[in-house]
Design a protein around this motif. Structure first.
Motif, PDB file in Angstrom:
ATOM      1  N   SER A 210      72.311   7.937  42.650  1.00  0.00           N
ATOM      2  CA  SER A 210      72.883   6.584  42.556  1.00  0.00           C
ATOM      3  C   SER A 210      72.975   6.124  41.110  1.00  0.00           C
ATOM      4  O   SER A 210      73.970   5.512  40.691  1.00  0.00           O
ATOM      5  CB  SER A 210      72.030   5.598  43.360  1.00  0.00           C
ATOM      6  OG  SER A 210      72.061   5.906  44.738  1.00  0.00           O
ATOM      7  N   ALA A 211      71.928   6.427  40.333  1.00  0.00           N
ATOM      8  CA  ALA A 211      71.933   6.039  38.924  1.00  0.00           C
ATOM      9  C   ALA A 211      73.028   6.776  38.164  1.00  0.00           C
ATOM     10  O   ALA A 211      73.727   6.190  37.323  1.00  0.00           O
ATOM     11  CB  ALA A 211      70.564   6.320  38.303  1.00  0.00           C
ATOM     12  N   TYR A 212      73.197   8.058  38.469  1.00  0.00           N
ATOM     13  CA  TYR A 212      74.253   8.832  37.811  1.00  0.00           C
ATOM     14  C   TYR A 212      75.635   8.319  38.194  1.00  0.00           C
ATOM     15  O   TYR A 212      76.544   8.266  37.352  1.00  0.00           O
ATOM     16  CB  TYR A 212      74.130  10.315  38.159  1.00  0.00           C
ATOM     17  CG  TYR A 212      73.320  11.090  37.152  1.00  0.00           C
ATOM     18  CD1 TYR A 212      73.794  11.305  35.855  1.00  0.00           C
ATOM     19  CD2 TYR A 212      72.075  11.610  37.478  1.00  0.00           C
ATOM     20  CE1 TYR A 212      73.056  12.010  34.922  1.00  0.00           C
ATOM     21  CE2 TYR A 212      71.325  12.320  36.550  1.00  0.00           C
ATOM     22  CZ  TYR A 212      71.825  12.521  35.271  1.00  0.00           C
ATOM     23  OH  TYR A 212      71.079  13.214  34.350  1.00  0.00           O
ATOM     24  N   GLU A 213      75.811   7.953  39.452  1.00  0.00           N
ATOM     25  CA  GLU A 213      77.121   7.440  39.873  1.00  0.00           C
ATOM     26  C   GLU A 213      77.508   6.200  39.081  1.00  0.00           C
ATOM     27  O   GLU A 213      78.664   6.057  38.661  1.00  0.00           O
ATOM     28  CB  GLU A 213      77.102   7.156  41.376  1.00  0.00           C
ATOM     29  CG  GLU A 213      77.128   8.424  42.221  1.00  0.00           C
ATOM     30  CD  GLU A 213      76.904   8.167  43.698  1.00  0.00           C
ATOM     31  OE1 GLU A 213      77.139   9.100  44.493  1.00  0.00           O
ATOM     32  OE2 GLU A 213      76.473   7.050  44.055  1.00  0.00           O
ATOM     33  N   GLU A 214      76.540   5.316  38.847  1.00  0.00           N
ATOM     34  CA  GLU A 214      76.856   4.120  38.063  1.00  0.00           C
ATOM     35  C   GLU A 214      77.133   4.463  36.607  1.00  0.00           C
ATOM     36  O   GLU A 214      78.020   3.876  35.969  1.00  0.00           O
ATOM     37  CB  GLU A 214      75.744   3.075  38.166  1.00  0.00           C
ATOM     38  CG  GLU A 214      76.130   1.759  37.516  1.00  0.00           C
ATOM     39  CD  GLU A 214      75.251   0.590  37.917  1.00  0.00           C
ATOM     40  OE1 GLU A 214      75.551  -0.534  37.472  1.00  0.00           O
ATOM     41  OE2 GLU A 214      74.278   0.790  38.673  1.00  0.00           O
ATOM     42  N   THR A 219      80.480   4.250  32.129  1.00  0.00           N
ATOM     43  CA  THR A 219      80.539   4.765  30.747  1.00  0.00           C
ATOM     44  C   THR A 219      81.558   5.880  30.589  1.00  0.00           C
ATOM     45  O   THR A 219      81.534   6.602  29.594  1.00  0.00           O
ATOM     46  CB  THR A 219      79.154   5.249  30.278  1.00  0.00           C
ATOM     47  OG1 THR A 219      78.727   6.352  31.086  1.00  0.00           O
ATOM     48  CG2 THR A 219      78.124   4.144  30.330  1.00  0.00           C
ATOM     49  N   ASN A 220      82.450   6.026  31.562  1.00  0.00           N
ATOM     50  CA  ASN A 220      83.557   6.966  31.406  1.00  0.00           C
ATOM     51  C   ASN A 220      84.687   6.246  30.681  1.00  0.00           C
ATOM     52  O   ASN A 220      85.207   5.241  31.159  1.00  0.00           O
ATOM     53  CB  ASN A 220      84.040   7.453  32.775  1.00  0.00           C
ATOM     54  CG  ASN A 220      85.166   8.451  32.657  1.00  0.00           C
ATOM     55  OD1 ASN A 220      84.998   9.526  32.077  1.00  0.00           O
ATOM     56  ND2 ASN A 220      86.334   8.110  33.182  1.00  0.00           N
ATOM     57  N   THR A 221      85.053   6.733  29.510  1.00  0.00           N
ATOM     58  CA  THR A 221      86.072   6.081  28.686  1.00  0.00           C
ATOM     59  C   THR A 221      87.036   7.137  28.146  1.00  0.00           C
ATOM     60  O   THR A 221      86.699   8.326  28.095  1.00  0.00           O
ATOM     61  CB  THR A 221      85.432   5.344  27.499  1.00  0.00           C
ATOM     62  OG1 THR A 221      84.731   6.299  26.679  1.00  0.00           O
ATOM     63  CG2 THR A 221      84.453   4.263  27.970  1.00  0.00           C
ATOM     64  N   PRO A 222      88.220   6.734  27.714  1.00  0.00           N
ATOM     65  CA  PRO A 222      89.161   7.708  27.128  1.00  0.00           C
ATOM     66  C   PRO A 222      88.597   8.399  25.892  1.00  0.00           C
ATOM     67  O   PRO A 222      88.934   9.552  25.622  1.00  0.00           O
ATOM     68  CB  PRO A 222      90.378   6.841  26.773  1.00  0.00           C
ATOM     69  CG  PRO A 222      90.286   5.657  27.659  1.00  0.00           C
ATOM     70  CD  PRO A 222      88.821   5.387  27.828  1.00  0.00           C
ATOM     71  N   TYR A 223      87.753   7.702  25.132  1.00  0.00           N
ATOM     72  CA  TYR A 223      87.207   8.279  23.902  1.00  0.00           C
ATOM     73  C   TYR A 223      85.888   9.040  24.127  1.00  0.00           C
ATOM     74  O   TYR A 223      85.438   9.757  23.234  1.00  0.00           O
ATOM     75  CB  TYR A 223      87.010   7.187  22.840  1.00  0.00           C
ATOM     76  CG  TYR A 223      86.241   5.974  23.330  1.00  0.00           C
ATOM     77  CD1 TYR A 223      84.858   5.969  23.353  1.00  0.00           C
ATOM     78  CD2 TYR A 223      86.915   4.835  23.776  1.00  0.00           C
ATOM     79  CE1 TYR A 223      84.151   4.865  23.811  1.00  0.00           C
ATOM     80  CE2 TYR A 223      86.223   3.730  24.231  1.00  0.00           C
ATOM     81  CZ  TYR A 223      84.844   3.754  24.251  1.00  0.00           C
ATOM     82  OH  TYR A 223      84.147   2.661  24.718  1.00  0.00           O
ATOM     83  N   ALA A 224      85.292   8.906  25.297  1.00  0.00           N
ATOM     84  CA  ALA A 224      84.044   9.630  25.608  1.00  0.00           C
ATOM     85  C   ALA A 224      84.013   9.921  27.101  1.00  0.00           C
ATOM     86  O   ALA A 224      83.250   9.317  27.855  1.00  0.00           O
ATOM     87  CB  ALA A 224      82.824   8.815  25.179  1.00  0.00           C
TER      88      ALA A 224
END
Length: 279
Positions: A210-214, A219-224
């Motif tokens: 659950s923590a990883y899913e959040e 924090t998934n972004t085009p630059y990272a």
């Protein structure tokens, strides 16, 4: 479809790790079927690292995250054995030291980021401060819940300064984790890695997911970008990670820098002069 597209977390989409098959191997039947491709990617990685180092304008940060026994050490050993150690470095983040605890949680991380021309691999990372800290309630939610935005800002700054960031979550099933623990018990050369915490942490398996899913969503972004790598089969994990790293480096379109000396003058003065004669 490229591996980057296939395993990338989709922007703005919710993530359900239970819906992703950790045993997926794409078109490959077994490690022997993928061996030639893995070797080819390794050779490409070696050449691309040389260009990155020579170019001295960009850098690459690779973040490896996953549950215990997911294969962070194995990925480093197998995929990055192709790298020249002069331009590559691995940093493992352990529990914070007293000086590190006296600073903000990103202080110790920034000091380990890559310089121009360098590849740095994080074995665990700043994400532990919204994972283990959250699961074990080491700090109040009011504190760790603010860290997603701080992490995004931190990574945006790195990217703006020329660092390509690739983040990998090594996705392993609960059954495969237990099997790997058993293999450690049965292998005298790996028993040193066993700890009581390996087994006690298993009771938090679902909480970690659950923590990883959040983390993957926020924090998934085009630059990272984040990539979820099926990791029940170690050989496929290694293949997928290597392909994504190669694809990312190829997209930088790096070339050798121009020479800084007059080549004709160097040849004239040092390579075309008459050799001394001896009687």
């Amino acid at each position: 479809m490229s591996y980057r597209k296939q395993f990338a977390v989709r922007d703005g989409k919710s993530v359900s790790l239970s819906a992703i098959d950790p045993g997926f191997t794409a078109k490959h039947e077994d490690k022997h079927h993928a061996a030639a491709e893995t070797e080819e990617d390794g050779e490409k990685l070696f050449r691309l690292q040389y260009l990155l180092y020579a170019n001295d304008a960009r850098s690459l940060l690779i973040v490896l995250q996953g549950l215990d026994a997911a294969g962070k050490d194995g990925t480093i050993a197998h995929v990055f054995r192709w790298l020249n150690p002069q331009g590559a470095r691995v940093h493992s983040f352990k529990q914070p030291t007293p000086p590190e605890r006296a600073h903000d949680f990103l202080w110790r991380v920034h000091a380990q980021t890559p310089q121009r021309g360098e590849i740095v691999i994080f074995n665990r990372s700043h994400y532990e401060d919204v994972l283990a800290v959250r699961v074990h309630k080491l700090v109040p939610k009011a504190i760790w819940s603010q860290r997603y935005d701080l992490i995004n800002a931190f990574e945006r700054g790195l990217a703006g300064a020329g660092t390509t960031i690739l983040k990998f979550y090594l996705h392993m099933s609960e059954a495969e984790q237990l099997e790997r623990f058993k293999k450690r018990l049965d292998d005298p050369t790996r028993r040193w890695k066993i700890s009581e915490a390996d087994y006690t942490e298993r009771s938090y398996f679902k909480e970690y997911l659950s923590a990883y899913e959040e983390v993957l969503e926020r924090t998934n972004t085009p630059y990272a970008p984040w990539y979820v790598i099926p990791s029940d089969h170690k050989w496929f994990r290694n293949l997928a990670v290597s392909k994504i790293v190669v694809e990312a480096l190829e997209d930088l379109h790096l070339d050798l820098p121009p020479t800084s000396v007059d080549l004709a003058d160097i040849r004239r003065r040092y390579h075309q002069a008459s050799l001394p004669r001896y009687s």
